[in-house]
Scaffold this motif. Structure first.
Motif, PDB file in Angstrom:
ATOM      1  N   LEU A   1      10.236  -6.141  -4.104  1.00  0.00           N
ATOM      2  CA  LEU A   1       8.634  -5.566  -4.422  1.00  0.00           C
ATOM      3  C   LEU A   1       7.984  -5.517  -5.013  1.00  0.00           C
ATOM      4  O   LEU A   1       6.405  -5.825  -4.922  1.00  0.00           O
ATOM      5  CB  LEU A   1       9.207  -4.354  -4.048  1.00  0.00           C
ATOM      6  N   THR A   2       8.684  -6.295  -6.161  1.00  0.00           N
ATOM      7  CA  THR A   2       8.383  -6.705  -7.459  1.00  0.00           C
ATOM      8  C   THR A   2       7.318  -7.960  -7.023  1.00  0.00           C
ATOM      9  O   THR A   2       5.840  -7.766  -7.683  1.00  0.00           O
ATOM     10  CB  THR A   2       8.425  -6.785  -8.263  1.00  0.00           C
TER      11      THR A   2
ATOM     12  N   THR B   1      11.707   2.707  -4.277  1.00  0.00           N
ATOM     13  CA  THR B   1      10.467   2.704  -2.933  1.00  0.00           C
ATOM     14  C   THR B   1      10.287   1.609  -2.880  1.00  0.00           C
ATOM     15  O   THR B   1       9.504   1.112  -1.497  1.00  0.00           O
ATOM     16  CB  THR B   1       9.008   2.247  -4.320  1.00  0.00           C
ATOM     17  N   ALA B   2      11.230   0.388  -3.110  1.00  0.00           N
ATOM     18  CA  ALA B   2      11.039  -1.014  -2.411  1.00  0.00           C
ATOM     19  C   ALA B   2      11.879  -0.325  -1.236  1.00  0.00           C
ATOM     20  O   ALA B   2      11.697  -1.328  -0.021  1.00  0.00           O
ATOM     21  CB  ALA B   2      12.635  -1.783  -3.261  1.00  0.00           C
ATOM     22  N   ALA B   3      13.134   0.670  -0.669  1.00  0.00           N
ATOM     23  CA  ALA B   3      14.128   0.762   0.358  1.00  0.00           C
ATOM     24  C   ALA B   3      12.899   1.416   0.881  1.00  0.00           C
ATOM     25  O   ALA B   3      13.075   1.068   2.173  1.00  0.00           O
ATOM     26  CB  ALA B   3      15.685   1.539  -0.236  1.00  0.00           C
ATOM     27  N   LEU B   4      12.284   2.238   0.594  1.00  0.00           N
ATOM     28  CA  LEU B   4      11.022   3.432   1.428  1.00  0.00           C
ATOM     29  C   LEU B   4      10.294   2.126   2.022  1.00  0.00           C
ATOM     30  O   LEU B   4       9.749   3.346   3.004  1.00  0.00           O
ATOM     31  CB  LEU B   4      10.909   4.593   0.221  1.00  0.00           C
TER      32      LEU B   4
ATOM     33  N   ASP C   1       0.865  -1.094   0.200  1.00  0.00           N
ATOM     34  CA  ASP C   1      -0.109  -0.268  -0.248  1.00  0.00           C
ATOM     35  C   ASP C   1       1.155   1.233  -0.347  1.00  0.00           C
ATOM     36  O   ASP C   1       0.553   2.111  -1.070  1.00  0.00           O
ATOM     37  CB  ASP C   1      -0.589  -0.213   1.087  1.00  0.00           C
ATOM     38  N   LEU C   2       1.896   1.508   0.589  1.00  0.00           N
ATOM     39  CA  LEU C   2       2.804   2.100   0.523  1.00  0.00           C
ATOM     40  C   LEU C   2       3.511   2.272  -0.213  1.00  0.00           C
ATOM     41  O   LEU C   2       3.516   3.143  -1.151  1.00  0.00           O
ATOM     42  CB  LEU C   2       3.710   1.857   2.182  1.00  0.00           C
ATOM     43  N   ALA C   3       4.219   1.479  -1.009  1.00  0.00           N
ATOM     44  CA  ALA C   3       4.397   1.792  -2.304  1.00  0.00           C
ATOM     45  C   ALA C   3       4.035   1.793  -3.673  1.00  0.00           C
ATOM     46  O   ALA C   3       4.599   2.999  -4.051  1.00  0.00           O
ATOM     47  CB  ALA C   3       5.371  -0.197  -2.907  1.00  0.00           C
ATOM     48  N   ARG C   4       2.525   1.668  -3.626  1.00  0.00           N
ATOM     49  CA  ARG C   4       1.613   1.722  -4.292  1.00  0.00           C
ATOM     50  C   ARG C   4       1.215   3.494  -4.004  1.00  0.00           C
ATOM     51  O   ARG C   4       1.711   4.526  -5.446  1.00  0.00           O
ATOM     52  CB  ARG C   4       0.433   1.156  -4.415  1.00  0.00           C
TER      53      ARG C   4
END
Length: 273
Positions: free
Chosen positions: A240-241, A228-231, A213-216
């Motif tokens: 992430l993928t 994004t994966a790190a954050l 949800d955060l990555a989106r």
């Protein structure tokens, strides 16, 4: 059906994200921290919400409350579906509405459906954002009328609630269930059992869903998939993928490429990778 998605953040109060998708994706059980107001324009979606079975179909508005586990898949074998979703702030509806929405997630009256369609129509033009805000307020009024008086909050136990707060507070950190259990003074097995019984989802599933949800949101804001994966607390971009595609049905790269241009105009729809 060829997979297509697009998502963006309009400058409309309470509206965190707009998401349009056309595909045949089977969502696993997950949660998100927003209210989701969904229109299905073609096909039908069968979904489970807090252990109840429902259908989202054209001619109805579907309301998914924040924090409640749900899944979804095409209700018609061999046919995909097309949907439009408004993701709204957790406080978009008053306290207590969450419990009512679990029991009454479907609005079939014409009023809320027309209002939701007008929100999406207004969002096509950056100059019509005030109209979108107006119709979103109309959707809220219809939803409150549908739900009636607020009900008691969802079933909970102090220990499950404390673990959920810990997971939310440490969303992007790496830690173990054993470490969480030690912090909370519980045995890991008991902790997992209480959380799963209370919320209908295992702690690790809840955590991954929140990170997706955060990555989106980070991708819509313009962050690159690797960043994004790190954050968002994933081990790497591949990690992430894998989870992003499993939950949302599209890769982070395809999702990011569907962002609108900085001018505010909606970007052309792109195919999923």
């Amino acid at each position: 059906m060829v997979d297509h998605v697009r998502a963006w953040h309009p400058a409309v109060p309470s509206l965190r994200e707009v998401y349009h998708a056309r595909f045949d994706h089977c969502y696993p059980m997950h949660t998100h921290d927003d209210w989701a107001v969904m229109l299905v324009d073609d096909g039908a979606v069968a979904y489970g919400l807090d252990r109840g079975d429902h259908h989202a179909v054209p001619g109805a508005l579907t309301l998914l409350p924040p924090g409640v586990p749900h899944d979804g898949h095409s209700a018609i074998e061999g046919k995909g579906y097309r949907k439009r979703v408004l993701y709204l702030e957790p406080d978009w509806l008053p306290s207590g509405a969450q419990g009512l929405a679990v029991r009454r997630p479907t609005l079939a009256a014409p009023g809320p459906i027309v209002a939701a369609r007008r929100v999406h129509a207004a969002l096509r033009d950056p100059g019509d954002l005030m109209a979108a805000e107006h119709w979103l307020l109309a959707v809220r009024d219809h939803v409150l009328d549908h739900l009636g008086s607020p009900a008691p909050t969802l079933r909970d136990t102090p220990l499950a609630r404390r673990l959920r707060e810990l997971l939310d507070d440490r969303l992007t950190e790496s830690f173990t269930i054993a470490a969480a259990a030690a912090d909370l003074g519980s045995h890991p097995s008991h902790l997992v059992r209480v959380f799963s019984q209370t919320y209908g989802i295992a702690p690790h599933q809840y955590l991954v869903g929140r990170r997706v949800d955060l990555a989106r949101r980070l991708l819509v804001d313009g962050h690159r998939p690797a960043e994004t994966a790190a954050l968002a607390g994933f081990h790497d971009q591949a990690h992430l993928t894998r989870h992003f595609r499993r939950i949302l049905g599209v890769t982070p790269a395809a999702f990011a490429s569907a962002r609108p241009a900085q001018s505010g105009c909606v970007a052309p729809v792109v195919g999923a990778e």
